[in-house]
Design an enzyme around this catalytic site. Structure first.
Site, PDB file in Angstrom:
ATOM      1  N   HIS A  19       0.816  -1.263  -0.039  1.00  0.00           N
ATOM      2  CA  HIS A  19       0.063   0.160  -0.064  1.00  0.00           C
ATOM      3  C   HIS A  19       0.880   1.300  -0.107  1.00  0.00           C
ATOM      4  CE1 HIS A  19       0.781   0.327   4.011  1.00  0.00           C
ATOM      5  NE2 HIS A  19       0.163  -0.649   4.581  1.00  0.00           N
ATOM      6  N   CYS A 127      -0.693 -12.613  22.006  1.00  0.00           N
ATOM      7  CA  CYS A 127      -1.618 -12.407  21.139  1.00  0.00           C
ATOM      8  C   CYS A 127      -1.165 -12.812  19.916  1.00  0.00           C
ATOM      9  CB  CYS A 127      -1.640 -10.763  20.927  1.00  0.00           C
ATOM     10  SG  CYS A 127      -2.375 -10.050  19.474  1.00  0.00           S
ATOM     11  N   CYS A 130      -0.259 -10.291  16.984  1.00  0.00           N
ATOM     12  CA  CYS A 130       1.198  -9.633  17.080  1.00  0.00           C
ATOM     13  C   CYS A 130       2.233 -10.722  17.153  1.00  0.00           C
ATOM     14  CB  CYS A 130       1.172  -8.854  18.664  1.00  0.00           C
ATOM     15  SG  CYS A 130       0.001  -7.631  18.630  1.00  0.00           S
ATOM     16  N   CYS A 144      -5.260  -7.060  23.928  1.00  0.00           N
ATOM     17  CA  CYS A 144      -4.088  -6.475  22.959  1.00  0.00           C
ATOM     18  C   CYS A 144      -4.348  -5.077  22.718  1.00  0.00           C
ATOM     19  CB  CYS A 144      -3.995  -7.397  22.015  1.00  0.00           C
ATOM     20  SG  CYS A 144      -2.803  -6.642  20.655  1.00  0.00           S
ATOM     21  N   LYS A 296      -5.352   5.907  10.847  1.00  0.00           N
ATOM     22  CA  LYS A 296      -4.236   5.186  10.159  1.00  0.00           C
ATOM     23  C   LYS A 296      -4.904   4.350   8.853  1.00  0.00           C
ATOM     24  CE  LYS A 296      -0.540   2.124  10.433  1.00  0.00           C
ATOM     25  NZ  LYS A 296      -0.186   0.856  11.181  1.00  0.00           N
ATOM     26  N   LYS A 299      -5.604  -2.361   6.272  1.00  0.00           N
ATOM     27  CA  LYS A 299      -6.214  -3.234   5.510  1.00  0.00           C
ATOM     28  C   LYS A 299      -7.776  -3.439   5.894  1.00  0.00           C
ATOM     29  CE  LYS A 299      -5.908  -7.420   2.946  1.00  0.00           C
ATOM     30  NZ  LYS A 299      -5.624  -8.969   3.303  1.00  0.00           N
TER      31      LYS A 299
END
Ligand SMILES: [Zn+2]
Length: 635
Positions: A19, A127, A130, A144, A296, A299
């Site tokens: 992106h 998590c 992550c 998380c 931000k 996706k």
């Protein structure tokens, strides 16, 4: 070593397609690499893809393919994208490359032998998104902080890297080397993080739950944690330990990252290097995010902007220019297609494009097909030459400070000075009298030499456009067009064969909104309204107004809010925002209907209306041939 430069992008995780954020980081690295090559540095530029870990396994399962097939597919998308964006990387590292796997195992073995890797129990909140454990205090409401999901409670035996041993050293290193992490806000962020005791880093995953990774050299039952694997790519790229590039490009390495991966690069990586007996890199350069509609881009939010769409729609060089001109390195920036179009029309088509086409048209008309030689220099020419020299120095300073947007501003200041040189010298007037022949030759030479200098300066940013300018100037071999050639005025050879070229940057026509009547040059003029008496006309009080300030009305494409001086200051709102940027209108003298009843436009009060007309290129303001007096009556 002072003449070598090594720049890296992060290796991009192959769980998603490229992106605009990936494009930005990689284009910045490319601009830096191209700039250093033009400065005569021995330069190396690496990028690549990060292909191991839980997330790749999951994405591959969803796609119904093996992790390797999935990694091959997404990695290929990145490799196909970079040439489209004119990226000049020297290597593309994949963490599944056998040479990288070998290097990771070698470094793990070395750190293990040095006593900095130990086996231990781990219990905590994990998590999956992550791929890491969280301490309870790090969770937000038991979730998380990144993914807002409830982590799993897990108990595992694993290998740990004794990162804590290097905490004191790292704090000292960051403190003693102000450029180690920059800009300063991120250096402070890293130091703030290091105020708490550093925990050891879990660097393994049992194969019972993850096999997609690099097997530890000292225990076949475990694979390497994805960050420990990925960071090592920066030395794999230059052939650590035995390759000939390694002693050349290490430790001068500069890493370029977005702020979300500051911790692995600013904390894990230097301590890993220290433990492996490798010198720390020279600097970590951290940039902000591109936001779309203030959030931000990601996706999951579905607001991903695909770099190739923008390139195909507006051209590669405008896309590179916009990304570099509109983001202050280190800070977040908002992406807006309108702002992008504005840059194309004003900075590129108007300022640079017009300068090139005016200069070439005049040179071909008055001097024929060869660049004339200068014949005598006067004060006004020396001023232009001094401005060029000052611009080169400024651009170099901006590069050393990573202020790439400022480098472009400096180049554009010079473009404007050159445009002004044309307006003030009036070559078309001089051309009428053969007695001015020598003066005209000098002016044309200076303009062509200014174009050459501008082309060299924009080469790192817009290599394709620079090449087109060189071509029009008859410079067949652009190899000599480097920063050394900017040291003295006069690099363009008299007699160089000039060529007419296509416009560099076509204007982007902005969609005309329904409310605004479309005007085309072929359209018949609107019928004249019924007659009025002079007295009726005289009721309208038209005045000369000077624009003091201008800004966009929020959420409106068309409206600008202006403060103008007439009989004192007043505010008017004008629907010229698609045709003029605030910068372009400040300082202009315009004509305003001063006694029009105040109105509100998008909630903003307007006391008066300015006069403008449609042209085939958009609206144009009514102006004056001679400087008018502010407040004077129009009659
Ligand atoms: Zn998470």
């Amino acid at each position: 070593m002072d003449n070598t430069f090594y720049i890296t992008t992060p290796i991009y995780y192959v769980n998603a397609s490229p992106h605009i954020g990936h494009a930005y980081t990689t284009i910045v690295a490319d601009v830096l690499a191209r700039y250093h090559r033009l400065r005569g540095f021995r330069t190396f530029f690496s990028t690549g893809t990060d292909e191991h870990g839980d997330k790749i396994v999951e994405a591959a399962q969803r796609a119904g393919v093996t992790p390797q097939e999935y990694a091959d597919r997404i990695s290929a998308q990145f490799r196909a994208l970079w040439p489209e964006l004119a990226i000049t990387n020297d290597i593309f590292v994949r963490t599944t490359d056998p040479s990288h796997v070998e290097t990771v195992r070698r470094i793990l073995q070395k750190v293990h032998e040095g006593g900095d890797i130990y086996f231990g129990q781990y219990e905590g909140f994990y998590c999956v998104g992550c791929e890491r454990f969280y301490m309870e205090k790090e969770l937000v409401g038991g979730k998380c902080p990144q993914h807002e999901t409830v982590p799993e409670h897990r108990k595992e035996s694993n290998y740990f890297f004794r990162m804590s041993r290097y905490q004191e050293w790292l704090v000292r290193h960051i403190t003693e080397h102000p450029d180690f992490i920059r800009p300063e806000r991120y250096r402070n962020e890293a130091l703030a993080f290091l105020r708490d005791p550093l925990e050891d880093l879990c660097i393994s995953r049992p194969k019972s739950r993850l096999t997609w990774g690099i097997t530890l050299p000292f225990d076949d039952n475990y694979v390497t944690y994805v960050w420990f694997d990925a960071l090592i790519n920066y030395v794999t790229a230059i052939g650590y330990p035995g390759g000939e590039n390694f002693p050349v490009f290490w430790p001068v390495a500069g890493h370029l990252i977005a702020k979300d991966i500051l911790k692995p690069h600013g904390i894990y990586w230097p301590t890993m290097l220290k433990a492996a007996g490798i010198e720390p890199y020279r600097n970590l350069n951290v940039h902000g995010y591109w936001n779309v509609d203030q959030s931000k881009m990601s996706k999951s939010l579905g607001n991903v902007i695909r770099p190739l769409d923008l390139k195909d729609k507006y051209g590669l060089d405008p896309f590179r220019y916009f990304l570099l001109r509109d983001m202050v390195f280190g800070l977040d920036s908002s992406f807006s297609e309108e702002a992008f179009i504005q840059r194309i029309n004003s900075d590129l088509a108007n300022d640079l494009g017009n300068l090139v086409s005016r200069t070439m048209t005049m040179a071909l008309k008055y001097a024929g097909n060869a660049a004339p030689g200068p014949a005598g220099t006067v004060e006004e020419d020396r001023l232009l030459q001094q401005t060029a020299a000052k611009t080169v120095t400024e651009v170099e300073t901006c590069f050393s400070e990573l202020a790439l947007h400022k480098a472009l501003i400096a180049v554009w200041d010079f473009i404007n000075v050159t445009n002004k040189y044309i307006v003030e010298r009036e070559p078309w007037v001089l051309a009428k009298d053969p007695g001015n022949r020598d003066r005209l030759k000098t002016i044309l030479y200076n303009l062509l030499e200014a174009l050459r200098i501008i082309a060299v300066l924009i080469t790192p940013f817009m290599p394709g456009s620079a090449a087109k300018i060189f071509d029009q100037l008859g410079i067949a071999d652009a190899d000599g067009q480097n920063f050394a050639s900017l040291q003295t005025w006069g690099g363009l050879k008299a007699g160089s064969g000039l060529k007419r070229g296509e416009p560099l940057f076509p204007r982007v026509e902005v969609r005309v909104e329904a409310a605004k009547p479309a005007a085309t040059p072929t359209e018949a003029p609107a019928p004249i309204k019924p007659e009025i008496s002079y007295e009726e006309f005289d009721k309208a009080d038209l005045r000369v107004a000077k624009v003091l300030t201008a800004e966009r009305v929020p959420k409106s494409k068309k409206l600008l809010k202006l403060t103008v001086e007439i009989d004192g200051e007043r505010q008017i709102v004008a629907g010229i925002g698609e045709d003029y940027s605030p910068d372009q209108i400040v300082g202009k003298s315009i004509i305003v209907v001063a006694n029009l009843k105040p109105a509100r436009l998008m909630g903003v009060e307007s006391r008066g209306m300015l006069l403008a007309t449609d042209t085939s290129e958009g609206l144009t303001l009514l102006g004056f041939d001679r400087p008018p007096r502010t407040g004077a009556k129009i009659r």
